[in-house]
Design an enzyme around this catalytic site. Structure first.
Site, PDB file in Angstrom:
ATOM      1  N   MET A  37       0.837  -1.178   0.000  1.00  0.00           N
ATOM      2  CA  MET A  37       0.000   0.000   0.000  1.00  0.00           C
ATOM      3  C   MET A  37       0.888   1.250   0.000  1.00  0.00           C
ATOM      4  O   MET A  37       2.098   1.137  -0.079  1.00  0.00           O
ATOM      5  CB  MET A  37      -0.937  -0.030   1.199  1.00  0.00           C
ATOM      6  N   PRO A  38       0.308   2.425   0.147  1.00  0.00           N
ATOM      7  CA  PRO A  38       1.085   3.651   0.019  1.00  0.00           C
ATOM      8  C   PRO A  38       2.189   3.785   1.065  1.00  0.00           C
ATOM      9  O   PRO A  38       1.986   3.504   2.241  1.00  0.00           O
ATOM     10  CB  PRO A  38       0.047   4.758   0.211  1.00  0.00           C
TER      11      PRO A  38
END
Length: 64
Positions: free
Chosen positions: A1-2
């Protein structure tokens, strides 16, 4: 994810970094739809002797 990397000159308090991390996490969640708990913010504290802008070290600017 980010994963977001934030480089700052050393000296910011834990409280300031917490606020920055919360704001970045909220923005990623709002605009990219990523779950907040999946977003990582990594701070890189840089010495003023290791950061230059316009050819001048940050540590030299602080002396003026």
């Amino acid at each position: 994810m980010p994963v977001v990397h934030v480089s700052l000159i050393k000296g910011r308090s834990k409280e300031v970094k917490k606020a920055i991390a919360q704001d970045i996490t909220e923005s990623i969640h709002k605009h990219a739809g990523a779950p907040k708990e999946a977003t990582s913010v990594i701070f890189h504290d840089i010495d003023g002797d290791s950061w230059a802008a316009g050819g001048v070290l940050h540590s030299d600017r602080a002396k003026k």
